[in-house]
Design an enzyme around this catalytic site. Sequence first.
Site, PDB file in Angstrom:
ATOM      1  N   CYS A  93      -9.107  49.698  -5.849  1.00 16.46           N
ATOM      2  CA  CYS A  93      -9.211  50.714  -6.898  1.00 16.46           C
ATOM      3  C   CYS A  93     -10.407  51.642  -6.663  1.00 16.46           C
ATOM      4  O   CYS A  93     -10.376  52.476  -5.777  1.00 16.46           O
ATOM      5  CB  CYS A  93      -9.265  50.049  -8.271  1.00 16.46           C
ATOM      6  SG  CYS A  93      -8.869  51.162  -9.642  1.00 16.46           S
ATOM      7  N   ARG A 126      -4.042  58.056 -17.756  1.00 11.68           N
ATOM      8  CA  ARG A 126      -4.241  56.878 -16.929  1.00 11.68           C
ATOM      9  C   ARG A 126      -2.881  56.293 -16.545  1.00 11.68           C
ATOM     10  O   ARG A 126      -1.926  56.346 -17.315  1.00 11.68           O
ATOM     11  CB  ARG A 126      -5.065  55.822 -17.667  1.00 11.68           C
ATOM     12  CG  ARG A 126      -6.490  56.261 -17.951  1.00 11.68           C
ATOM     13  CD  ARG A 126      -7.345  55.085 -18.402  1.00 11.68           C
ATOM     14  NE  ARG A 126      -7.576  54.143 -17.324  1.00 11.68           N
ATOM     15  CZ  ARG A 126      -8.504  54.297 -16.387  1.00 11.68           C
ATOM     16  NH1 ARG A 126      -9.281  55.384 -16.375  1.00 11.68           N
ATOM     17  NH2 ARG A 126      -8.674  53.384 -15.440  1.00 11.68           N
ATOM     18  N   HIS A 189      -4.778  45.540  -8.757  1.00 10.33           N
ATOM     19  CA  HIS A 189      -5.597  44.458  -9.282  1.00 10.33           C
ATOM     20  C   HIS A 189      -4.690  43.243  -9.492  1.00 10.33           C
ATOM     21  O   HIS A 189      -3.554  43.211  -9.032  1.00 10.33           O
ATOM     22  CB  HIS A 189      -6.215  44.857 -10.622  1.00 10.33           C
ATOM     23  CG  HIS A 189      -7.201  45.970 -10.534  1.00 10.33           C
ATOM     24  ND1 HIS A 189      -8.487  45.791 -10.070  1.00 10.33           N
ATOM     25  CD2 HIS A 189      -7.105  47.279 -10.875  1.00 10.33           C
ATOM     26  CE1 HIS A 189      -9.149  46.930 -10.138  1.00 10.33           C
ATOM     27  NE2 HIS A 189      -8.334  47.859 -10.617  1.00 10.33           N
TER      28      HIS A 189
END
Length: 241
Positions: A93, A126, A189
């Site tokens: 990320c 997002r 993740h």
Amino acid sequence: MKLTIGYLYPDLLNLYGDCGNIQCLKKRLEWRGMEASIVPLSSESRIDFTRLDIVMLGGGSDREQELAARGLRSLRKELGCYLEDNGVLLAICGGYQLLGDYYKTGRKTIKCLELLHFYTECGSKRLVQNVVVQSPFFSSPVVGFVNHGGRTHIGDYTPLGEVLYGFGNTETSHREGLLYKNTLGTYLHGPLLPKNPEICDFLIARALHRKYGKKVCLDPLPDGAEKRANSYLVKNLVFYP
């Protein structure tokens, strides 16, 4: 056999359980009778990349990412030599974004490490979702979770794989992540490696090959639970969403 694993800036870059990737590397080495030395490298540490076999660069918020970029730029030459010398690097990320030229947020442009020539720009919303990726490097689909505002444009670099479900490097791209030499950058993740032990073994095998000068065939581990979890996610997200 022994591998030394450096965890860069855990004081700044440790969102969404990224430390689980370090533990996964350690345990899968130990389960095979090998040694693992974990070296946390804070922003105050002196770092010698020639002593490291695997480097982990985790994710962080925009503020922590900017602080990390300032510190790491002083190590740009050393980290670049490590990368080009086939050092194994996992960047997650924000750490993935830091490898590129810049990250343009809504307010400023963060100068990144410029080790690879791609860039990231902030989008209007997002991207938050489970993700399934089909990668030519692994027999099983890669699964994970993303939560990021950046859109990463990798140009001609080789992606980790093609998105089957969820978001990739951007909300419209079908490509996720980047693989360059022994550097793997991804938005996934989860943490990534416990969910995808095949990727963990891929990094371990490449690090052992680099250090000991021969290809290593890793003994299989009983990954039945991980494989069932992978199959469940792929079935429910891709085939029966």
